[in-house]
Design a protein around this motif. Structure first.
Motif, mmCIF file in Angstrom:
data_model
loop_
_atom_site.group_PDB
_atom_site.id
_atom_site.type_symbol
_atom_site.label_atom_id
_atom_site.label_comp_id
_atom_site.label_asym_id
_atom_site.label_seq_id
_atom_site.Cartn_x
_atom_site.Cartn_y
_atom_site.Cartn_z
ATOM 1 N N LEU A 168 0.844 -1.204 0.000
ATOM 2 C CA LEU A 168 0.000 0.000 0.000
ATOM 3 C C LEU A 168 0.883 1.259 0.000
ATOM 4 C CD1 LEU A 168 -2.705 1.489 0.368
ATOM 5 C CD2 LEU A 168 -2.464 1.136 2.827
ATOM 6 N N ASP A 169 1.898 1.274 0.854
ATOM 7 C CA ASP A 169 2.781 2.451 0.936
ATOM 8 C C ASP A 169 3.477 2.691 -0.403
ATOM 9 O OD1 ASP A 169 3.553 2.584 4.310
ATOM 10 O OD2 ASP A 169 2.550 0.879 3.396
ATOM 11 N N ASP A 170 3.919 1.598 -1.042
ATOM 12 C CA ASP A 170 4.604 1.735 -2.334
ATOM 13 C C ASP A 170 3.662 2.330 -3.371
ATOM 14 O OD1 ASP A 170 6.845 0.530 -1.276
ATOM 15 O OD2 ASP A 170 6.239 -1.483 -1.906
ATOM 16 N N CYS A 171 2.407 1.835 -3.392
ATOM 17 C CA CYS A 171 1.443 2.317 -4.390
ATOM 18 C C CYS A 171 1.172 3.800 -4.178
ATOM 19 C CB CYS A 171 0.121 1.551 -4.281
ATOM 20 S SG CYS A 171 0.269 -0.153 -4.802
ATOM 21 N N ILE A 172 1.021 4.190 -2.903
ATOM 22 C CA ILE A 172 0.738 5.603 -2.618
ATOM 23 C C ILE A 172 1.922 6.473 -3.037
ATOM 24 C CG2 ILE A 172 0.443 7.229 -0.683
ATOM 25 C CD1 ILE A 172 -1.461 5.111 0.505
ATOM 26 N N GLU A 173 3.119 5.946 -2.851
ATOM 27 C CA GLU A 173 4.313 6.692 -3.283
ATOM 28 C C GLU A 173 4.397 6.760 -4.796
ATOM 29 O OE1 GLU A 173 8.153 5.780 -2.044
ATOM 30 O OE2 GLU A 173 7.888 6.714 -0.096
ATOM 31 N N TYR A 174 3.883 5.706 -5.468
ATOM 32 C CA TYR A 174 4.068 5.598 -6.913
ATOM 33 C C TYR A 174 3.143 6.531 -7.707
ATOM 34 C CZ TYR A 174 3.858 3.670 -11.621
ATOM 35 O OH TYR A 174 3.865 3.542 -12.977
ATOM 36 N N ILE A 175 1.875 6.623 -7.287
ATOM 37 C CA ILE A 175 0.899 7.270 -8.168
ATOM 38 C C ILE A 175 1.158 8.764 -8.376
ATOM 39 C CG2 ILE A 175 -0.997 5.618 -7.907
ATOM 40 C CD1 ILE A 175 -2.190 7.557 -5.799
ATOM 41 N N GLN A 176 0.764 9.194 -9.585
ATOM 42 C CA GLN A 176 0.901 10.597 -9.969
ATOM 43 C C GLN A 176 -0.462 11.271 -9.897
ATOM 44 O OE1 GLN A 176 3.771 11.797 -10.227
ATOM 45 N NE2 GLN A 176 4.950 11.178 -11.993
ATOM 46 N N GLU A 177 -0.475 12.549 -10.191
ATOM 47 C CA GLU A 177 -1.660 13.400 -10.127
ATOM 48 C C GLU A 177 -2.926 12.764 -10.732
ATOM 49 O OE1 GLU A 177 -1.758 16.267 -8.675
ATOM 50 O OE2 GLU A 177 -3.751 16.892 -9.390
ATOM 51 N N ASP A 178 -2.771 12.090 -11.913
ATOM 52 C CA ASP A 178 -3.956 11.563 -12.608
ATOM 53 C C ASP A 178 -4.143 10.067 -12.335
ATOM 54 O OD1 ASP A 178 -1.684 10.773 -13.941
ATOM 55 O OD2 ASP A 178 -2.615 10.842 -15.931
ATOM 56 N N GLU A 179 -3.638 9.591 -11.218
ATOM 57 C CA GLU A 179 -3.752 8.169 -10.892
ATOM 58 C C GLU A 179 -4.355 7.979 -9.501
ATOM 59 O OE1 GLU A 179 0.067 6.815 -13.644
ATOM 60 O OE2 GLU A 179 0.382 7.141 -11.517
ATOM 61 N N LEU A 180 -4.912 6.795 -9.274
ATOM 62 C CA LEU A 180 -5.566 6.499 -7.995
ATOM 63 C C LEU A 180 -5.120 5.138 -7.489
ATOM 64 C CD1 LEU A 180 -9.242 7.404 -9.063
ATOM 65 C CD2 LEU A 180 -7.832 8.728 -7.473
ATOM 66 N N VAL A 181 -5.218 4.953 -6.166
ATOM 67 C CA VAL A 181 -5.021 3.610 -5.599
ATOM 68 C C VAL A 181 -6.395 3.111 -5.181
ATOM 69 C CG1 VAL A 181 -3.915 2.227 -3.807
ATOM 70 C CG2 VAL A 181 -2.742 4.221 -4.712
ATOM 71 N N GLU A 182 -6.757 1.908 -5.643
ATOM 72 C CA GLU A 182 -8.028 1.298 -5.252
ATOM 73 C C GLU A 182 -7.738 0.366 -4.078
ATOM 74 O OE1 GLU A 182 -9.565 -1.287 -8.278
ATOM 75 O OE2 GLU A 182 -11.224 -1.941 -7.011
ATOM 76 N N VAL A 183 -8.419 0.611 -2.967
ATOM 77 C CA VAL A 183 -8.141 -0.163 -1.753
ATOM 78 C C VAL A 183 -9.366 -0.998 -1.398
ATOM 79 C CG1 VAL A 183 -7.475 0.011 0.672
ATOM 80 C CG2 VAL A 183 -6.730 1.758 -0.930
#
Ligand code: GDP
Length: 697
Positions: free
Chosen positions: A664-679
């Protein structure tokens, strides 16, 4: 100074004038010291010690700061202290041994029945804490040492949980600062120490893991002392007591080479060096609520230290808010902390920490006060959030597959409920009805909330973290952090380059030991940290250790680019195939393996170039899957053209790479302005934000 008396003795004035010229005070001392005995072991005589200045400083138990505030003569007659109580917060940088030390203290204080099976990490009681090995929520316990009750509050060290730290420090008079005997003070040590010193608290420094062969106690005590000076500690605070300990062996002593058989010297230092709680014994009842717990049957439970008067079960009281408006309430039950549990009592005297039931709308920062004469205490000051993230309902085609709570109403209720306990967090309604802006003290602060929510069955989406800037006198300010990187010399160049690109300013560089490791310290804008951990790990082949801690707001450091690569994005809904992945992995690193359901717009990998690339990862062409040595080898019908050094090859079979396993931490670090993390409770996926769709190639 009366060294071995059973009461706290005020410190001697510290003689130094200039902070930079401060040296630890010298005590003319005996060469044979009694090592304080406890009920735990019989008194031990320590062997003569060859005193260096540093040892003199630590080998005699002397005590430091007092938090007793100056009082008028009239007040002094009423003000008293509780000799039989000590309230301490125990703090440490992650892995310096706080939990092991608390375990040992509890064991030695005979907290457990002799036949009780005890698991390790007793104080890290929530699953997430055990999993991550960090303290997130403060926890109360107490032990009896001789006739003194020691209330111990296990306190998080990370600045992201600074709200929790600030509340805990309101309840105690002193701090046990645990520092690793090899590493010395680290960013989290610094953060909590800074807070404790601001509160005027006394500090006992525990140099832990002294049993390690590479222990360097002199270096550690010196650097801790320097840190005190750097943080503007008072002279009294700088004259701190050092205890050397091996938490794992349950031993402590006043010199690195003179440990007792138990933690007696540590208990003794707490009793002597941490001031007795100051109470207004005849004053009207006053207790500042510093923490809230929930109990299914008892409802909301308010926790705090009783400042004045006496609290009785069944008493009618006033609850006063910081703006002095008061309401009536009744105490239904009253508890003190004993060992690990709350013990019901009929009354509590001022100076002790207690838990109060029966006030269902009580909030942190309010005062439980006397029905007629009660007044509010100054409320708890909490620093402002530095990072925010947008939470929204799950709009992926997979919504509702795994979670119980998916509606925006449920999401909203849960987020606002968090505010009752999590003082440093803020929640606001977003631009649309199904978006909420959550602000916290750092990405980790918000990530812990996300992790807790997914465990509770919520499904939702989060956007990338954004720092919260401020404008002061028309100047744009942004948050800065201190980043400490431990890296081997071999990779230092790449790490320095990475930090430089993110506008980091190096202010310290030191060799950490004989193993070629270098420790570099940077001041860097908080936004420069987003995605940094992954980049540093890649640059150092997974070997570097990054620690960060909030420092201060400073002038905007200018534009910076963080992630350079684009994303590989699924072109259609379907199930991934080995055949499709074999050619997709030519374009970058994949997040998915064969046989996984994906949807159009889902991020399935990292593009090796800038810009996003749509890929069909579900293509089903005749292909034979051959499994060999756990790797998946895909035999291709149509050979792939491949060119290397101007030579063309035809590839007939491809071994599928192991997909990246992002947390989860990696995904949150990875995403850019136009991206989302689905949890969701079972999955973490990333996708392009359909509301911000821009053309992908
Ligand atoms: P925390 O993150 O500060 O709570 O640290 P822990 O108590 O979880 O300890 C981190 C690691 O250090 C664990 O592997 C412990 O076994 C180890 N440890 C703790 N105290 C000592 C000690 O006194 N000596 C040695 N050698 N290891 C220790």
């Amino acid at each position: 100074m009366a060294l071995f008396m059973g009461i706290y003795s005020p410190p001697l004035p510290f003689p130094m004038q200039q902070p930079t010229s401060r040296v630890p005070s010298l005590h003319s001392g005996a060469t044979q010291l009694p090592c304080f005995s406890t009920t735990l072991s019989s008194p031990v005589m320590m062997p003569p010690i060859q005193f260096t200045n540093r040892h003199r400083r630590s080998a005699i138990l002397h005590c430091s700061a007092s938090s007793v505030e100056t009082a008028t003569v009239e007040q002094r007659t009423k003000i008293n202290t509780r000799r039989d109580v000590r309230n301490i917060a125990i703090v440490a940088h992650v892995d310096h041994g706080k939990t092991t030390l608390v375990d040992a203290m509890l064991r030695q204080a005979k907290v457990f029945r002799d036949n009780q099976v005890v698991k390790e990490r007793i104080m890290d009681s929530n699953d997430l804490e055990r999993e991550r090995g960090i303290t997130i929520l403060s926890k109360n316990t107490s032990i009896f040492y001789k006739d003194t009750k020691i209330n111990i509050i296990d306190t998080p060290g990370h600045s992201d949980f600074g709200g929790e730290v600030e509340r805990v420090l309101n309840m105690v008079e002193g701090v046990l600062l645990v520092v690793d005997s090899v590493e010395g003070p680290m960013p989290q040590t610094r953060f909590v120490l800074k807070k404790a010193l601001e509160f005027g608290h006394a500090v006992v420094v525990v140099v832990n893991k002294i049993d390690r062969p590479s222990a360097r106690p002199d270096f550690v005590v010196n650097s801790t002392f320097e840190l005190f000076i750097e943080l503007n500690a008072t002279d009294e605070q700088c004259d701190f007591q050092v205890i050397y300990a091996s938490a794992i062996k349950g031993m402590a002593g006043l010199a690195p080479d003179g440990l007792a058989d138990d933690l007696g010297p540590l208990f003794e230092a707490i009793v002597r060096c941490i001031p007795e709680p100051v109470i207004d014994k005849d004053g009207a009842l006053q207790m500042l609520v510093s923490n809230i717990e929930y109990d299914e049957h008892k409802g909301r439970i308010a926790i705090g230290r009783l400042q004045a008067g006496m609290l009785e079960k069944g008493a009618e009281v006033k609850v006063c808010t910081p703006d002095e408006s008061c309401r009536s309430a009744k105490i239904s039950e009253l508890f003190v902390f004993q060992n690990f549990s709350r013990t019901a009592v009929d009354y509590v005297d001022a100076g002790d920490i207690c838990a109060v039931c029966g006030i269902d709308d009580i909030l942190i920062g309010e005062t439980i006060a006397d029905k007629s004469r009660g007044k509010a205490l100054p409320t708890i000051k909490i620093e402002e959030p530095t990072v925010k993230m947008a939470f929204s309902v799950n709009i992926s085609p997979f919504v509702g597959r795994e979670g119980k709570h998916v509606t925006s109403r449920k999401l909203r209720d849960r987020l606002y409920r968090e505010l009752e306990r999590n003082l440093a967090m803020k929640v606001e309604d977003g631009e649309s009805a199904d978006t909420f802006i959550v602000s916290g003290r750092g990405t980790l602060h918000i990530t812990i909330l996300i992790e807790n929510m997914r465990r509770e069955g919520y499904e939702f989406m989060v956007g990338p973290p954004k720092v919260i800037n401020k404008r002061v006198n028309d100047e744009l300010l942004e948050p800065f952090e201190i980043a400490t990187v431990e890296v081997s010399e071999e990779y230092l160049g790449s790490v320095v380059e990475l930090l430089g690109r993110r506008r980091g300013q190096m202010f310290d560089m030191q060799g950490a030991g004989n193993d070629g490791t270098v420790v570099v310290k940077y001041k860097i804008p908080t936004r420069g940290l987003i995605g940094l951990r992954n980049d540093i790990l890649t640059a150092s082949r997974g070997t570097a250790i990054l620690n960060t801690v909030f420092d201060s707001y400073g002038p905007w450091a200018g534009d910076m680019s963080t992630r350079e690569q684009g994303s590989l994005v699924a072109f259609e809904d379907g199930t991934t195939t080995s055949y499709a992945l074999a050619s997709s992995q030519e374009r970058g690193q994949m997040f998915v393996e064969p046989g996984i359901d994906v949807y159009k717009g889902q991020i399935v990998g990292i593009h090796q170039r800038p810009g996003d690339l749509m890929l069909n990862v579900c293509k089903k062409k005749a292909a034979t899957n051959v499994r060999s040595n756990k790797e998946q080898t895909v035999v291709l019908d149509t050979p792939l053209d491949y060119s290397l050094d101007h030579t063309n090859f035809l590839i007939y079979a491809v071994v599928l790479d192991t997909p990246l396993d992002y947390s989860l931490d990696d995904c949150i670090e990875y995403i850019q302005e136009d991206e989302l993390v689905e949890v969701t409770p079972l999955s973490i996926r990333m996708c392009k934000n359909p509301k911000m769709a821009k053309k992908t190639k």
